[in-house]
Scaffold this motif. Sequence first.
Motif, mmCIF file in Angstrom:
data_model
loop_
_atom_site.group_PDB
_atom_site.id
_atom_site.type_symbol
_atom_site.label_atom_id
_atom_site.label_comp_id
_atom_site.label_asym_id
_atom_site.label_seq_id
_atom_site.Cartn_x
_atom_site.Cartn_y
_atom_site.Cartn_z
ATOM 1 N N PRO A 110 -19.793 -36.033 -23.169
ATOM 2 C CA PRO A 110 -21.095 -34.934 -22.597
ATOM 3 C C PRO A 110 -20.692 -33.211 -23.448
ATOM 4 O O PRO A 110 -19.281 -33.276 -24.312
ATOM 5 C CB PRO A 110 -20.088 -34.914 -21.341
ATOM 6 N N ALA A 111 -22.274 -33.198 -23.862
ATOM 7 C CA ALA A 111 -21.773 -32.108 -24.192
ATOM 8 C C ALA A 111 -21.995 -30.744 -22.981
ATOM 9 O O ALA A 111 -21.473 -31.223 -21.634
ATOM 10 C CB ALA A 111 -23.910 -31.342 -24.958
ATOM 11 N N PRO A 112 -21.222 -29.938 -24.164
ATOM 12 C CA PRO A 112 -20.688 -28.534 -22.585
ATOM 13 C C PRO A 112 -21.468 -27.959 -21.944
ATOM 14 O O PRO A 112 -23.262 -28.065 -22.638
ATOM 15 C CB PRO A 112 -20.502 -27.837 -24.054
ATOM 16 N N ASP B 277 -17.462 -21.535 -30.272
ATOM 17 C CA ASP B 277 -15.832 -22.261 -31.506
ATOM 18 C C ASP B 277 -16.146 -23.585 -30.225
ATOM 19 O O ASP B 277 -15.173 -24.578 -30.557
ATOM 20 C CB ASP B 277 -15.055 -21.557 -30.517
ATOM 21 N N GLU B 278 -17.439 -23.536 -29.849
ATOM 22 C CA GLU B 278 -17.059 -25.352 -29.017
ATOM 23 C C GLU B 278 -17.051 -26.691 -30.007
ATOM 24 O O GLU B 278 -18.124 -26.139 -31.313
ATOM 25 C CB GLU B 278 -18.101 -25.604 -27.944
ATOM 26 N N LYS B 279 -17.130 -27.094 -29.189
ATOM 27 C CA LYS B 279 -16.604 -28.890 -30.645
ATOM 28 C C LYS B 279 -18.612 -30.033 -30.196
ATOM 29 O O LYS B 279 -18.143 -30.818 -29.982
ATOM 30 C CB LYS B 279 -15.527 -29.361 -30.186
ATOM 31 N N VAL B 280 -18.893 -28.821 -30.700
ATOM 32 C CA VAL B 280 -20.424 -29.799 -30.784
ATOM 33 C C VAL B 280 -21.129 -29.141 -32.127
ATOM 34 O O VAL B 280 -20.926 -28.441 -32.598
ATOM 35 C CB VAL B 280 -21.392 -28.582 -28.812
ATOM 36 N N ARG C 167 -28.399 -29.410 -27.918
ATOM 37 C CA ARG C 167 -29.780 -29.032 -27.904
ATOM 38 C C ARG C 167 -29.736 -27.569 -29.258
ATOM 39 O O ARG C 167 -28.991 -26.888 -28.502
ATOM 40 C CB ARG C 167 -30.195 -29.351 -26.610
ATOM 41 N N LEU C 168 -30.305 -28.330 -29.704
ATOM 42 C CA LEU C 168 -29.976 -27.142 -31.325
ATOM 43 C C LEU C 168 -31.126 -25.799 -30.190
ATOM 44 O O LEU C 168 -30.517 -24.955 -30.694
ATOM 45 C CB LEU C 168 -31.098 -27.141 -32.447
ATOM 46 N N GLU C 169 -31.687 -25.761 -29.601
ATOM 47 C CA GLU C 169 -32.263 -24.861 -28.552
ATOM 48 C C GLU C 169 -31.971 -23.883 -27.977
ATOM 49 O O GLU C 169 -32.321 -22.702 -27.809
ATOM 50 C CB GLU C 169 -33.728 -25.725 -27.969
ATOM 51 N N ASP C 170 -31.072 -24.449 -27.714
ATOM 52 C CA ASP C 170 -29.932 -23.924 -26.901
ATOM 53 C C ASP C 170 -29.221 -22.898 -27.203
ATOM 54 O O ASP C 170 -28.446 -21.808 -26.938
ATOM 55 C CB ASP C 170 -29.113 -25.203 -25.915
#
Length: 307
Positions: A90-92, A123-126, A302-305
């Motif tokens: 799941p995405a953060p 720094d998040e693994k996203v 989501r890139l837009e975020d």
Amino acid sequence: MLLCLSTVIAGCTGQISPPRAGAPRSPAGPQSPGGTADRVALPPAAPAVLPGAARSQERNSADAAALREATARQALATVRAWGLDAPPIPAPEPPDTAPELRAVQGVTLRPGLPPVVARVPTDEKVVFLTVDDGAEKDPEFARMTRELDVPFTAFVSGYLARPDYGYFRGLAEQGDSIQNHTVNHRDLRKLTYEQQRQEICGQQDETEREIGTRPRLFRPPYGEYNEDTLKAAASCGIEAAALWNEEAFADHMEWRYADQRLHPGDIILTHFRGPSLWKGTMPDMLRQVLNTVTAQGYALGRLEDYL
């Protein structure tokens, strides 16, 4: 004395049971005319069921647990049905505000012009999946992204989308973002400033007319641009230009860097293509992406975020 077992369920008659052989007797009380001991008042029997509010709370808790279990089973079944190696991570939670862009690897800044970003500073693994052009309009890809809740950004060229903008409206309705990839997918470096404005601003207008939203993001065809490109994009309301670090195909990944690893904030490029243009389908491509991203411990955001 012993209380009868039925007190656990519905109470007892209150009759004193005779003591078991060898069991100590209770001290004798006053005798009744018949010579038997007076009846002893027993404590109230335990209720057969919980009181109303507690019973409702227990039932709701059990229902919620059953729903969670059923949802988990269904999610796992969906993952298996699409042939994934493991459930996607799941995405953060997205940031409250987009990260501040700095002139670091993957970010190009020029005063007064939209930033050019191939890697979002985080720094998040996203990481972020982006899909270009619009030639292949595969309903199974749309269904797969919906059922697996996969976020992605489509950079659409008008001349390819026009035969069926309904497909892209459907993607927008399920929460996917439709952004700008110019009207005719030309190498913008070879065009005059005014021609570049026509390509970029024309697609802004077309997307707004067909999808109902005006893009904030832009990807130059082939990743090629010059200063006029960014000036033209800014004049049309573009806030950032997105490039990429990895490219996904139906049967493999291509990497910009020798370590062949994802990095926090990387943008992944792929295309709306089918078996006539590459070795597999769009669901095959998405399976390739999800298995790679998950195996390396990343989630898709989501890139837009972030831009």
